[in-house]
Motif scaffolding. Structure first.
Motif, PDB file in Angstrom:
ATOM      1  N   TRP A   1       0.821  -1.211   0.000  1.00  0.00           N
ATOM      2  CA  TRP A   1       0.000   0.000   0.000  1.00  0.00           C
ATOM      3  C   TRP A   1       0.853   1.258   0.000  1.00  0.00           C
ATOM      4  O   TRP A   1       0.457   2.283  -0.576  1.00  0.00           O
ATOM      5  CB  TRP A   1      -0.971  -0.012   1.174  1.00  0.00           C
ATOM      6  CG  TRP A   1      -2.210  -0.786   0.842  1.00  0.00           C
ATOM      7  CD1 TRP A   1      -2.562  -2.022   1.272  1.00  0.00           C
ATOM      8  CD2 TRP A   1      -3.244  -0.360  -0.044  1.00  0.00           C
ATOM      9  NE1 TRP A   1      -3.754  -2.399   0.707  1.00  0.00           N
ATOM     10  CE2 TRP A   1      -4.201  -1.406  -0.092  1.00  0.00           C
ATOM     11  CE3 TRP A   1      -3.480   0.796  -0.795  1.00  0.00           C
ATOM     12  CZ2 TRP A   1      -5.365  -1.323  -0.865  1.00  0.00           C
ATOM     13  CZ3 TRP A   1      -4.643   0.875  -1.569  1.00  0.00           C
ATOM     14  CH2 TRP A   1      -5.566  -0.176  -1.596  1.00  0.00           C
ATOM     15  N   ILE A   2       2.020   1.215   0.602  1.00  0.00           N
ATOM     16  CA  ILE A   2       2.926   2.375   0.544  1.00  0.00           C
ATOM     17  C   ILE A   2       3.303   2.652  -0.912  1.00  0.00           C
ATOM     18  O   ILE A   2       3.241   3.795  -1.389  1.00  0.00           O
ATOM     19  CB  ILE A   2       4.188   2.126   1.393  1.00  0.00           C
ATOM     20  CG1 ILE A   2       3.833   2.169   2.887  1.00  0.00           C
ATOM     21  CG2 ILE A   2       5.277   3.149   1.066  1.00  0.00           C
ATOM     22  CD1 ILE A   2       4.972   1.748   3.798  1.00  0.00           C
ATOM     23  N   LEU A   3       3.694   1.601  -1.632  1.00  0.00           N
ATOM     24  CA  LEU A   3       4.086   1.763  -3.032  1.00  0.00           C
ATOM     25  C   LEU A   3       2.885   2.104  -3.910  1.00  0.00           C
ATOM     26  O   LEU A   3       2.997   2.916  -4.841  1.00  0.00           O
ATOM     27  CB  LEU A   3       4.754   0.486  -3.537  1.00  0.00           C
ATOM     28  CG  LEU A   3       6.079   0.109  -2.876  1.00  0.00           C
ATOM     29  CD1 LEU A   3       6.584  -1.221  -3.431  1.00  0.00           C
ATOM     30  CD2 LEU A   3       7.122   1.201  -3.094  1.00  0.00           C
ATOM     31  N   ALA A   4       1.733   1.484  -3.620  1.00  0.00           N
ATOM     32  CA  ALA A   4       0.532   1.771  -4.410  1.00  0.00           C
ATOM     33  C   ALA A   4       0.102   3.221  -4.236  1.00  0.00           C
ATOM     34  O   ALA A   4      -0.336   3.880  -5.190  1.00  0.00           O
ATOM     35  CB  ALA A   4      -0.592   0.823  -4.008  1.00  0.00           C
ATOM     36  N   LYS A   5       0.227   3.727  -3.033  1.00  0.00           N
ATOM     37  CA  LYS A   5      -0.109   5.130  -2.764  1.00  0.00           C
ATOM     38  C   LYS A   5       0.761   6.048  -3.618  1.00  0.00           C
ATOM     39  O   LYS A   5       0.262   6.988  -4.252  1.00  0.00           O
ATOM     40  CB  LYS A   5       0.093   5.417  -1.275  1.00  0.00           C
ATOM     41  CG  LYS A   5       0.013   6.893  -0.887  1.00  0.00           C
ATOM     42  CD  LYS A   5       0.319   7.059   0.598  1.00  0.00           C
ATOM     43  CE  LYS A   5       0.401   8.524   1.002  1.00  0.00           C
ATOM     44  NZ  LYS A   5       0.660   8.681   2.460  1.00  0.00           N
ATOM     45  N   GLN A   6       2.068   5.796  -3.648  1.00  0.00           N
ATOM     46  CA  GLN A   6       2.982   6.615  -4.456  1.00  0.00           C
ATOM     47  C   GLN A   6       2.613   6.536  -5.936  1.00  0.00           C
ATOM     48  O   GLN A   6       2.632   7.540  -6.657  1.00  0.00           O
ATOM     49  CB  GLN A   6       4.417   6.140  -4.235  1.00  0.00           C
ATOM     50  CG  GLN A   6       4.912   6.308  -2.811  1.00  0.00           C
ATOM     51  CD  GLN A   6       6.227   5.587  -2.544  1.00  0.00           C
ATOM     52  OE1 GLN A   6       6.784   4.929  -3.442  1.00  0.00           O
ATOM     53  NE2 GLN A   6       6.751   5.696  -1.322  1.00  0.00           N
ATOM     54  N   CYS A   7       2.277   5.339  -6.391  1.00  0.00           N
ATOM     55  CA  CYS A   7       1.899   5.129  -7.786  1.00  0.00           C
ATOM     56  C   CYS A   7       0.619   5.884  -8.127  1.00  0.00           C
ATOM     57  O   CYS A   7       0.518   6.511  -9.192  1.00  0.00           O
ATOM     58  CB  CYS A   7       1.721   3.627  -8.028  1.00  0.00           C
ATOM     59  SG  CYS A   7       0.970   3.183  -9.607  1.00  0.00           S
ATOM     60  N   MET A   8      -0.367   5.839  -7.224  1.00  0.00           N
ATOM     61  CA  MET A   8      -1.647   6.517  -7.479  1.00  0.00           C
ATOM     62  C   MET A   8      -1.447   8.030  -7.573  1.00  0.00           C
ATOM     63  O   MET A   8      -2.087   8.700  -8.400  1.00  0.00           O
ATOM     64  CB  MET A   8      -2.644   6.173  -6.381  1.00  0.00           C
ATOM     65  CG  MET A   8      -3.129   4.724  -6.410  1.00  0.00           C
ATOM     66  SD  MET A   8      -4.150   4.312  -7.852  1.00  0.00           S
ATOM     67  CE  MET A   8      -5.721   5.052  -7.382  1.00  0.00           C
ATOM     68  N   VAL A   9      -0.571   8.564  -6.762  1.00  0.00           N
ATOM     69  CA  VAL A   9      -0.278  10.001  -6.845  1.00  0.00           C
ATOM     70  C   VAL A   9       0.350  10.319  -8.202  1.00  0.00           C
ATOM     71  O   VAL A   9      -0.007  11.319  -8.847  1.00  0.00           O
ATOM     72  CB  VAL A   9       0.654  10.433  -5.691  1.00  0.00           C
ATOM     73  CG1 VAL A   9       1.129  11.874  -5.890  1.00  0.00           C
ATOM     74  CG2 VAL A   9      -0.068  10.302  -4.347  1.00  0.00           C
ATOM     75  N   ARG A  10       1.261   9.456  -8.662  1.00  0.00           N
ATOM     76  CA  ARG A  10       1.881   9.671  -9.978  1.00  0.00           C
ATOM     77  C   ARG A  10       0.844   9.608 -11.102  1.00  0.00           C
ATOM     78  O   ARG A  10       0.994  10.274 -12.135  1.00  0.00           O
ATOM     79  CB  ARG A  10       2.973   8.618 -10.229  1.00  0.00           C
ATOM     80  CG  ARG A  10       4.212   8.793  -9.378  1.00  0.00           C
ATOM     81  CD  ARG A  10       5.389   7.980  -9.925  1.00  0.00           C
ATOM     82  NE  ARG A  10       5.103   6.549  -9.937  1.00  0.00           N
ATOM     83  CZ  ARG A  10       5.346   5.724  -8.919  1.00  0.00           C
ATOM     84  NH1 ARG A  10       5.869   6.215  -7.789  1.00  0.00           N
ATOM     85  NH2 ARG A  10       5.086   4.441  -9.013  1.00  0.00           N
ATOM     86  N   LEU A  11      -0.201   8.801 -10.903  1.00  0.00           N
ATOM     87  CA  LEU A  11      -1.249   8.693 -11.931  1.00  0.00           C
ATOM     88  C   LEU A  11      -2.233   9.856 -11.879  1.00  0.00           C
ATOM     89  O   LEU A  11      -3.166   9.904 -12.685  1.00  0.00           O
ATOM     90  CB  LEU A  11      -2.020   7.375 -11.759  1.00  0.00           C
ATOM     91  CG  LEU A  11      -1.262   6.089 -12.095  1.00  0.00           C
ATOM     92  CD1 LEU A  11      -2.177   4.875 -11.931  1.00  0.00           C
ATOM     93  CD2 LEU A  11      -0.713   6.125 -13.512  1.00  0.00           C
ATOM     94  N   GLY A  12      -2.048  10.761 -10.932  1.00  0.00           N
ATOM     95  CA  GLY A  12      -2.891  11.953 -10.892  1.00  0.00           C
ATOM     96  C   GLY A  12      -3.982  11.932  -9.853  1.00  0.00           C
ATOM     97  O   GLY A  12      -4.820  12.845  -9.821  1.00  0.00           O
ATOM     98  N   PHE A  13      -3.993  10.949  -8.977  1.00  0.00           N
ATOM     99  CA  PHE A  13      -4.984  10.908  -7.893  1.00  0.00           C
ATOM    100  C   PHE A  13      -4.383  11.634  -6.688  1.00  0.00           C
ATOM    101  O   PHE A  13      -3.836  11.016  -5.766  1.00  0.00           O
ATOM    102  CB  PHE A  13      -5.337   9.456  -7.536  1.00  0.00           C
ATOM    103  CG  PHE A  13      -6.047   8.727  -8.631  1.00  0.00           C
ATOM    104  CD1 PHE A  13      -7.422   8.834  -8.793  1.00  0.00           C
ATOM    105  CD2 PHE A  13      -5.337   7.930  -9.523  1.00  0.00           C
ATOM    106  CE1 PHE A  13      -8.076   8.156  -9.810  1.00  0.00           C
ATOM    107  CE2 PHE A  13      -5.987   7.240 -10.535  1.00  0.00           C
ATOM    108  CZ  PHE A  13      -7.367   7.365 -10.689  1.00  0.00           C
ATOM    109  N   ALA A  14      -4.493  12.972  -6.715  1.00  0.00           N
ATOM    110  CA  ALA A  14      -3.815  13.810  -5.723  1.00  0.00           C
ATOM    111  C   ALA A  14      -4.271  13.495  -4.298  1.00  0.00           C
ATOM    112  O   ALA A  14      -3.491  13.614  -3.344  1.00  0.00           O
ATOM    113  CB  ALA A  14      -4.061  15.286  -6.041  1.00  0.00           C
TER     114      ALA A  14
END
Length: 309
Positions: free
Chosen positions: A58-71
């Motif tokens: 979830w730590i990595l998924a959170k970083q990925c989601m931010v990169r995809l534009g989910f601020a």
């Protein structure tokens, strides 16, 4: 009805030594995934290592989601995210409720008389967390018809952000395999494949067929006609209602009672455990390699958590 032997054996030994061996308790202990040899090769998500892997994902998924534009994910508290796999919003309603997670079905006549075959072991279990469709797609890489394969102009990675996180922790996944028409993927596909192989072999043993006949004869005396426990628990009549009918409860209670009266679970468990030991001996090197990779994944996960702290 498809994730330790040492723990079970110690418990059984202690019970017998004390002279308090209870067939019902013994059946319940054996009727768990943890009681089989192959379970030792499948990490328990609730173990320390399992929790570390889940948190790191979830730590990595959170970083990925931010990169995809989910601020909004920038403020997501990963400590409070459900560890169960996400589900798409609106899909929890109407889920099938028949069945349980034990290898041999109902084994407690009193519980079966109350719940039938409906979710015997699901009380108190954590429920999957629902996510809006766009977030679910980005997290899992699972697309329905009409879903975009990009998020805010960025391509969704294979397997979504959680899949990408898993590859970062475990490394490249093993080659997918098919078992009984079902495609098995993921890092524990080998023990699952061997589990099916051992189960199939054990069911061909004359002693298993004899156990089925003894159970069926017991059920017939009670007015129920099924050749084996699977046929009883998977009766399509039980899928027509959200809750258990009176007939289902009566059948399930008789099923559990006949398992105890004929020593069904202990008999078939011994056959299946023996078959598992056989397949383990044939694939021990591959299984040991998988377990070593799993330990490395735990170390990777703990490094990710430390870096985030």
């Amino acid at each position: 009805m498809l994730p330790l032997a040492v723990t079970g054996l110690l418990a059984l030994t202690a019970c017998q030594f004390a002279g308090q061996d209870d067939p019902a308790d013994d059946a319940h202990r054996l009727n768990t995934m943890q009681s089989f040899p192959l379970h030792a090769y499948i990490r328990d998500p609730s173990s320390g290592g399992g929790k570390s892997i889940g948190k790191a994902q979830w730590i990595l998924a959170k970083q990925c989601m931010v990169r995809l534009g989910f601020a909004g994910f920038a403020t997501l508290d990963t400590r409070n995210v459900e560890s169960t796999y996400p589900v798409r919003q609106g899909t929890l309603a109407g889920r099938g409720t028949t069945g349980d997670d034990s290898p041999y079905g109902v084994d407690d006549p009193d519980q079966a008389a109350e719940h039938g075959y409906h979710n015997r072991n699901q009380e108190g279990s954590s429920q999957p967390q629902e996510w809006p469709a766009d977030q679910y797609v980005a997290l899992t890489g699972t697309f329905d018809s009409g879903d975009s394969h990009s998020a805010h102009g960025h391509p969704v990675p294979e397997g979504g952000c959680l899949g990408q996180a898993t590859r970062r922790i475990y490394g490249p996944p093993p080659k997918a395999t098919k078992v009984n028409g079902v495609k098995l993927t993921g890092y524990y596909s080998l023990p699952l494949e061997l589990w099916y192989e051992a189960h199939k072999a054990a069911r061909k043993d004359p002693a298993w067929k004899k156990a089925d006949r003894a159970w069926s004869a017991c059920m017939k005396e009670k007015g129920f006609h099924y050749p084996d426990p699977d046929e009883a628990s998977l009766d399509t009549a039980w899928y027509r209602t959200e809750g258990p009918s009176g007939k289902e409860k009566e059948t399930a209670a008789a099923d559990a009672r006949c398992k105890l009266d004929t020593d069904y679970i202990a008999t078939v468990h011994a056959l299946e455990a023996r078959a598992q030991k056989t397949v383990i001996s044939k694939r021990e090197k591959a299984l040991d390699g998988m377990r070593a990779a799993d330990e490395r994944a735990v170390e990777n996960a703990r490094t990710i958590i430390d870096e985030e702290s």
